[in-house]
Design an enzyme around this catalytic site. Structure first.
Site, short mmCIF file in Angstrom:
data_model
loop_
_atom_site.label_atom_id
_atom_site.label_comp_id
_atom_site.label_asym_id
_atom_site.label_seq_id
_atom_site.Cartn_x
_atom_site.Cartn_y
_atom_site.Cartn_z
CE LYS A 15 42.28 45.38 39.48
NZ LYS A 15 42.47 44.79 40.81
NE ARG A 90 36.81 47.38 42.48
CZ ARG A 90 37.97 48.02 42.21
NH1 ARG A 90 38.04 48.82 41.18
NH2 ARG A 90 39.01 47.85 42.98
NE ARG A 129 48.66 48.96 46.35
CZ ARG A 129 47.62 48.61 45.60
NH1 ARG A 129 47.80 48.05 44.43
NH2 ARG A 129 46.40 48.78 46.06
NE ARG A 162 45.08 52.46 46.70
CZ ARG A 162 44.53 51.68 45.77
NH1 ARG A 162 45.18 51.41 44.65
NH2 ARG A 162 43.34 51.15 45.95
NE ARG A 173 41.09 47.96 48.29
CZ ARG A 173 42.41 48.12 48.26
NH1 ARG A 173 43.09 48.28 49.37
NH2 ARG A 173 43.04 48.12 47.12
P1 AMP Z 1 41.44 50.47 42.82
O1 AMP Z 1 42.46 51.53 42.63
O2 AMP Z 1 40.97 49.87 41.54
O3 AMP Z 1 41.88 49.43 43.83
O4 AMP Z 1 40.14 51.19 43.44
C1 AMP Z 1 40.21 51.85 44.69
C2 AMP Z 1 38.81 52.05 45.22
O5 AMP Z 1 38.06 52.90 44.33
C3 AMP Z 1 37.96 50.80 45.36
O6 AMP Z 1 38.23 50.08 46.54
C4 AMP Z 1 36.56 51.40 45.34
O7 AMP Z 1 36.27 52.03 46.58
C5 AMP Z 1 36.69 52.50 44.30
N1 AMP Z 1 36.41 51.97 42.94
C6 AMP Z 1 37.29 51.83 41.92
N2 AMP Z 1 36.70 51.30 40.85
C7 AMP Z 1 35.41 51.08 41.20
C8 AMP Z 1 34.27 50.53 40.55
N3 AMP Z 1 34.36 50.06 39.28
N4 AMP Z 1 33.10 50.48 41.22
C9 AMP Z 1 32.99 50.95 42.47
N5 AMP Z 1 34.02 51.45 43.17
C10 AMP Z 1 35.22 51.53 42.55
#
Ligand code: AMP
Length: 217
Positions: A15, A90, A129, A162, A173
């Site tokens: 993504k 999400r 990553r 990360r 996750r």
């Molecule tokens: P990402 O960079 O999209 O993988 O997001 C990293 C982390 O941020 C996720 O594992 C969640 O802990 C938090 N996060 C990001 N987007 C959301 C969302 N829409 N709802 C809840 N938590 C989120």
């Protein structure tokens, strides 16, 4: 052209990589809730303190907080020519809130892109990553190495892993993805908005397919 876009998929499906290329090509505003939280953590804001307690374990940040920051961002003037939501919604509650916000500000979603990928491949990608601390550009220790180890090709920033890209947090996750996020595919399918893509194919080929979709060809 389709201009108000949701990009969905499990962690590691590609993504972030596709989002960065698409927003540049089509001049869309990139709204990544993950990036917004990471920025808040870097700046030590109260939002960052709250978000990090969830993110580091792989848990989702509570809906009211996440919906609040997206609502505020989407209402800004620069989103009027199109935006790409990456990592939001999400949960069903987030999707329902987004539909309501879209009506309120007259910026409804045109399409939901779902990038899917096999679980073993997701684990391989996430565990190797690396990300640039400055510009967020993604790398992989085996398949997408920078020219100089540990240094971003684009901006020269340092690469890091990360905190939530470890085995334990990734399992959590993926579980959240299966339980809370995957049901959204049916939600958007019923609305006739969902388009599915294969995330295990090469990044360039996927980008070409997504570009054609956005151009409505
Ligand atoms: P990402 O960079 O999209 O993988 O997001 C990293 C982390 O941020 C996720 O594992 C969640 O802990 C938090 N996060 C990001 N987007 C959301 C969302 N829409 N709802 C809840 N938590 C989120």
């Amino acid at each position: 052209m389709l201009k108000n876009i949701i990009l969905m998929g499990p962690p590691g499906a590609g993504k972030g990589t596709q989002a960065k290329r698409l927003v540049t090509k089509f001049d869309l505003i990139h709204i990544s809730t993950g990036d917004m939280f990471r920025e808040a953590i870097k700046e030590n804001t109260p939002l960052g303190a709250l978000a990090s307690s969830y993110i580091n374990k792989g848990d989702l940040v509570p809906d009211d907080v996440t919906i609040g920051i997206v609502k505020e961002r989407l209402a800004k003037e620069d989103c009027k020519n199109g935006f790409l939501l990456d990592g939001f919604p999400r949960t069903i509650a987030q999707a329902e809130a987004l539909s309501k916000i879209g009506l309120e500000i007259n910026r409804p979603i045109d399409v939901v892109i779902n990038i899917d990928c096999d679980k073993n491949e997701l684990i391989r990608r996430i565990s190797g990553r690396r990300v640039c601390k400055n510009c967020g550009a993604p790398y992989h220790v085996d398949t997408m190495k920078p020219k100089t180890e540990g240094v971003c090709d684009i901006c020269g920033g340092p690469l890091y892993q990360r905190k939530d890209d470890n085995k334990e947090a990734l399992e959590v996750r993926l579980q959240h993805y299966v339980n809370e996020t995957r049901p959204l595919l049916e939600y958007y399918e019923k609305q006739g908005l969902l388009k599915n893509f294969d995330g295990s194919q090469g990044s360039d080929k996927l980008f070409d397919e997504l570009s054609l979709l956005i151009l409505n060809k």
